[in-house]
Design an enzyme around this catalytic site. Structure first.
Site, short mmCIF file in Angstrom:
data_model
loop_
_atom_site.label_atom_id
_atom_site.label_comp_id
_atom_site.label_asym_id
_atom_site.label_seq_id
_atom_site.Cartn_x
_atom_site.Cartn_y
_atom_site.Cartn_z
N GLY A 1 -14.60 -0.70 2.99
CA GLY A 1 -13.04 -0.59 3.99
C GLY A 1 -13.34 -2.14 4.13
N ASP B 1 -13.02 -4.73 2.50
CA ASP B 1 -12.96 -4.88 0.27
C ASP B 1 -13.22 -6.59 0.16
OD1 ASP B 1 -11.17 -2.55 1.11
OD2 ASP B 1 -10.48 -3.26 -0.38
N TYR C 1 0.89 -1.36 0.38
CA TYR C 1 0.04 -0.06 -0.13
C TYR C 1 0.94 0.93 0.19
CZ TYR C 1 -3.08 -3.44 1.80
OH TYR C 1 -4.26 -4.75 1.80
N SER D 1 -7.94 6.19 3.02
CA SER D 1 -8.47 7.23 4.10
C SER D 1 -8.51 7.21 5.31
CB SER D 1 -9.99 7.55 3.23
OG SER D 1 -11.18 8.05 3.72
N GLU E 1 -1.71 -6.52 8.68
CA GLU E 1 -2.62 -6.39 8.86
C GLU E 1 -4.27 -7.37 9.03
OE1 GLU E 1 -2.18 -6.58 5.16
OE2 GLU E 1 -4.18 -5.14 4.45
N ARG F 1 -6.17 -13.53 -0.93
CA ARG F 1 -6.41 -12.31 -1.59
C ARG F 1 -7.30 -12.94 -2.12
NH1 ARG F 1 -4.38 -8.24 -0.01
NH2 ARG F 1 -4.96 -6.51 -1.84
C1 GLC Z 1 -6.94 -2.65 1.94
C2 GLC Z 1 -8.16 -3.25 3.11
C3 GLC Z 1 -8.70 -1.38 3.48
C4 GLC Z 1 -7.74 -0.63 3.77
C5 GLC Z 1 -6.69 -0.68 2.29
C6 GLC Z 1 -5.07 -0.17 3.57
O1 GLC Z 1 -8.31 -2.52 0.47
O2 GLC Z 1 -9.59 -3.70 2.75
O3 GLC Z 1 -10.01 -1.46 4.44
O4 GLC Z 1 -8.25 1.09 4.04
O5 GLC Z 1 -6.43 -1.98 2.75
O6 GLC Z 1 -5.05 -0.85 4.44
#
Ligand code: GLC
Length: 469
Positions: free
Chosen positions: A188, A190, A48, A53, A427, A226
């Site tokens: 959130g 996903d 990431y 957000s 995570e 995933r």
């Molecule tokens: C994944 C999660 C999401 C989060 C992102 C960054 O996409 O599902 O909730 O904001 O990662 O951590």
């Protein structure tokens, strides 16, 4: 690191409490330092490489205990990506990261098709749960320099107001207080099984499937954790649908957006954030009434439309299929976080939560899996389909506290301490073995740990005598 069993006893045995909190605090701060990029914090450096957000709000809550400057900067950067219609994109892109590092990147989103998106930083075209006002209130409560925190609150207040107004104006066509999300990423959660049926039922429409390459899977092991390619194709199709309509909310809805869900999690977070925004408004001498009004309507609608009397949990509503989604994830308990259920209803919910479906006190698991363990879709390893996520547990911890469940509350807190001591700030985690999955050194796991143990209290000097409970 002590052996697992010994560690377990150190954390959980009532008469003991020898876990080394001081070194965990150091580790947690180290994670946030590692992920800090001058103006914002990445969720983790590998998977990431941008700013997310709701991650940012959780991260700011952690910083609020010991680094006010960063807490403020974190949200400032995020809101610099806010659209002029009020929407806060779920990603504010990092220019330093290359397009190939993360899919879909800024080029693929191409949100500059709409004039309401700022040029810099570029963002995505969906949003995430609006927990930001709550973060600002907690910053006001925790930060050392109250004057600076008030100045910051004054600066961000109109932006928070515009964000909530956007949701009620553009995402509540029935005007009943429930707002919808139009993409699983906006929830959130996903890859929750809650979206499976909705994605399967998604009607194909006349646009070509864009070509794309996933960056979130590299080998069998990550594939096991995933989302499937089937889901990913639909995520991308939805994105194409938005792009073809230049991210115009009205057009997206009127042209029959194939995914529109009133999510329990999203609306509960909005309800609580609205109440918190009312408190912020009062502190600043502004009128809190509109926020109370918005939150009360949302709470009422959640109670009326999303409550499932038979199974004692709240359910999401699929606006496209016009039906409730009969699926039990931990999100169904989140109204507790916003004090939405009556005490009698909350008691029934608690009785369901405290069973083998989720996690029974004294049972074989840690608090709290993200999905009902008795359902066939449960998977202890797969992203949002069963593992423990710290942010959901943090919200439930605060929710249950208000309804008075001290034993269970302590169980959640100790589970998080145990997980951090056992494998660090991952995570997500396996609810039975505690094994850490997904990214290592994950920002919100570290930040919410710092909040949960109430770092501010640890800094007052009586650290040595302190007790986890
Ligand atoms: C994944 C999660 C999401 C989060 C992102 C960054 O996409 O599902 O909730 O904001 O990662 O951590």
């Amino acid at each position: 690191m002590p052996e697992t069993k010994e560690l377990y006893e150190q954390v959980f045995a009532p008469e003991k409490n020898d876990v080394d909190i001081r070194s965990l605090i150091k580790k947690a701060k180290g994670v946030l330092d590692k992920n800090w990029r001058d103006t914002f914090t990445e969720p983790s450096i590998n998977l990431y490489p941008h700013q997310w957000s709701w991650d940012s709000a959780f991260i700011a809550i952690g910083y609020s205990h010991y680094n006010q400057q960063r807490a403020q900067q974190e949200l400032k950067r995020l809101f610099s990506a806010q659209w002029s219609n009020g929407m806060v994109p779920h990603i504010a892109f990092n220019r330093e990261a290359t397009e190939g590092e993360y899919f879909p990147g800024p080029k693929f989103w191409d949100t500059h098709r709409t004039s309401v998106a700022p040029k810099e930083p570029a963002g995505s075209g969906v949003c995430q749960p609006p927990i930001h006002a709550t973060a600002v209130l907690l910053m006001l409560e925790n930060c050392k320099d109250r004057k600076k925190a008030m100045d910051f609150a004054r600066e961000i207040y109109p932006k928070l107001k515009a964000w909530h107004d956007f949701l009620y104006r553009e995402r509540d066509p029935k005007n009943d207080g429930l707002v919808y999300i139009r993409h699983p990423w906006a929830s959130g959660m996903d890859n929750s099984p809650t979206w499976d049926k909705v994605l399967e039922n998604m009607q194909p429409y006349d646009s070509e499937m864009p070509e794309y390459e996933r960056t979130d899977v590299d080998g069998e092991e990550s594939r096991e954790e995933r989302p499937s390619d089937f889901s990913y194709d639909r995520y991308v199709r939805l994105l194409a649908f938005f792009k073809e309509r230049d991210y115009n909310e009205y057009k997206i809805r009127e042209d029959g957006c194939p995914f529109m869900v009133e999510s329990v999690l999203f609306n509960s977070i909005l309800c609580r954030a609205g109440r918190d925004l009312a408190i912020i408004a009062e502190w600043m001498g502004e009128d809190p009434t509109p926020f109370h009004h918005q939150s009360n309507r949302t709470a009422k609608a959640i109670n009326k439309k999303l409550w499932d009397e038979e199974s004692n949990i709240y359910l999401d509503y699929d606006l496209v299929g016009d039906e409730r989604i009969e699926d039990h994830s931990l999100a169904g308990f989140l109204p507790l976080y916003a004090q939405i259920p009556s005490p009698a209803r909350a008691q029934k919910m608690f009785e369901y939560l405290d069973t083998g479906s989720f996690c029974e006190l004294g049972g074989d698991c840690l608090a709290l899996p993200s999905y009902d363990r008795r359902q066939s879709e449960f998977n202890s390893k797969k992203y949002w389909r069963g593992p423990i996520w710290i942010n959901l547990n943090w919200m439930l911890y605060h929710g249950l506290k208000r309804y008075g469940h001290p034993k269970y509350d302590l169980f959640i807190k100790k589970s998080i301490i145990y997980l951090a001591a056992l494998t660090g700030f991952h995570e997500y985690y396996d609810p039975v073995t505690g094994e850490g999955y997904g990214e290592e050194n994950f920002s919100w796991s570290a930040a919410l740990f710092l909040d949960l143990i109430n770092l501010k209290r640890y800094q007052t000097g009586d650290f040595e005598e302190d007790h986890i409970g």
